[in-house]
Motif scaffolding. Sequence first.
Motif, PDB file in Angstrom:
ATOM      1  N   VAL A  21       0.738  -1.199   0.044  1.00 56.08           N
ATOM      2  CA  VAL A  21       0.209  -0.140   0.134  1.00 56.08           C
ATOM      3  C   VAL A  21       0.925   1.153   0.081  1.00 56.08           C
ATOM      4  N   PHE A  22       1.726   1.296   0.877  1.00 53.10           N
ATOM      5  CA  PHE A  22       2.712   2.438   0.942  1.00 53.10           C
ATOM      6  C   PHE A  22       3.508   2.588  -0.508  1.00 53.10           C
ATOM      7  N   PHE A  23       3.843   1.486  -0.996  1.00 50.20           N
ATOM      8  CA  PHE A  23       4.679   1.609  -2.225  1.00 50.20           C
ATOM      9  C   PHE A  23       3.728   2.271  -3.400  1.00 50.20           C
ATOM     10  N   LEU A  24       2.499   1.915  -3.681  1.00 49.42           N
ATOM     11  CA  LEU A  24       1.593   2.479  -4.532  1.00 49.42           C
ATOM     12  C   LEU A  24       1.376   3.768  -4.094  1.00 49.42           C
ATOM     13  N   MET A  25       0.973   4.116  -2.882  1.00 47.17           N
ATOM     14  CA  MET A  25       0.774   5.552  -2.550  1.00 47.17           C
ATOM     15  C   MET A  25       1.707   6.530  -2.724  1.00 47.17           C
ATOM     16  N   GLY A  26       3.096   6.143  -2.648  1.00 42.93           N
ATOM     17  CA  GLY A  26       4.193   6.859  -2.856  1.00 42.93           C
ATOM     18  C   GLY A  26       4.415   7.155  -4.354  1.00 42.93           C
ATOM     19  N   ARG A  27       3.692   6.697  -5.243  1.00 39.28           N
ATOM     20  CA  ARG A  27       4.046   6.814  -6.748  1.00 39.28           C
ATOM     21  C   ARG A  27       3.064   7.747  -7.292  1.00 39.28           C
ATOM     22  N   ARG A  28       1.829   8.185  -6.488  1.00 43.47           N
ATOM     23  CA  ARG A  28       1.041   8.986  -6.975  1.00 43.47           C
ATOM     24  C   ARG A  28       1.540  10.551  -7.101  1.00 43.47           C
ATOM     25  N   PRO A  29       1.133  11.138  -7.950  1.00 44.47           N
ATOM     26  CA  PRO A  29       1.531  12.557  -8.233  1.00 44.47           C
ATOM     27  C   PRO A  29       0.884  13.476  -6.999  1.00 44.47           C
ATOM     28  N   PRO A  30       1.668  14.633  -6.675  1.00 43.91           N
ATOM     29  CA  PRO A  30       0.994  15.318  -5.544  1.00 43.91           C
ATOM     30  C   PRO A  30      -0.479  16.021  -5.853  1.00 43.91           C
ATOM     31  N   VAL A  31      -1.155  16.166  -5.251  1.00 47.20           N
ATOM     32  CA  VAL A  31      -2.403  16.911  -5.600  1.00 47.20           C
ATOM     33  C   VAL A  31      -2.417  18.212  -5.656  1.00 47.20           C
TER      34      VAL A  31
END
Length: 54
Positions: free
Chosen positions: A44-54
């Motif tokens: 989960v943390f790996f996938l959340m870290g790859r999102r662009p900042p909002v």
Amino acid sequence: MLSWALIFLIVGIVAGVLGLSGIAGAATQIAWILFVVGLILAIVFFLMGRRPPV
């Protein structure tokens, strides 16, 4: 979290070698649960870290 899983796994193996079946079973179950939870959190943390900042 994974370090706790490793500690409980080692406790389970040592208790199994010494013939303490109740303690070995409990430690093995705790190690398995902590390992799965740690693995899920890592994904989960790996996938959340790859999102662009909002």
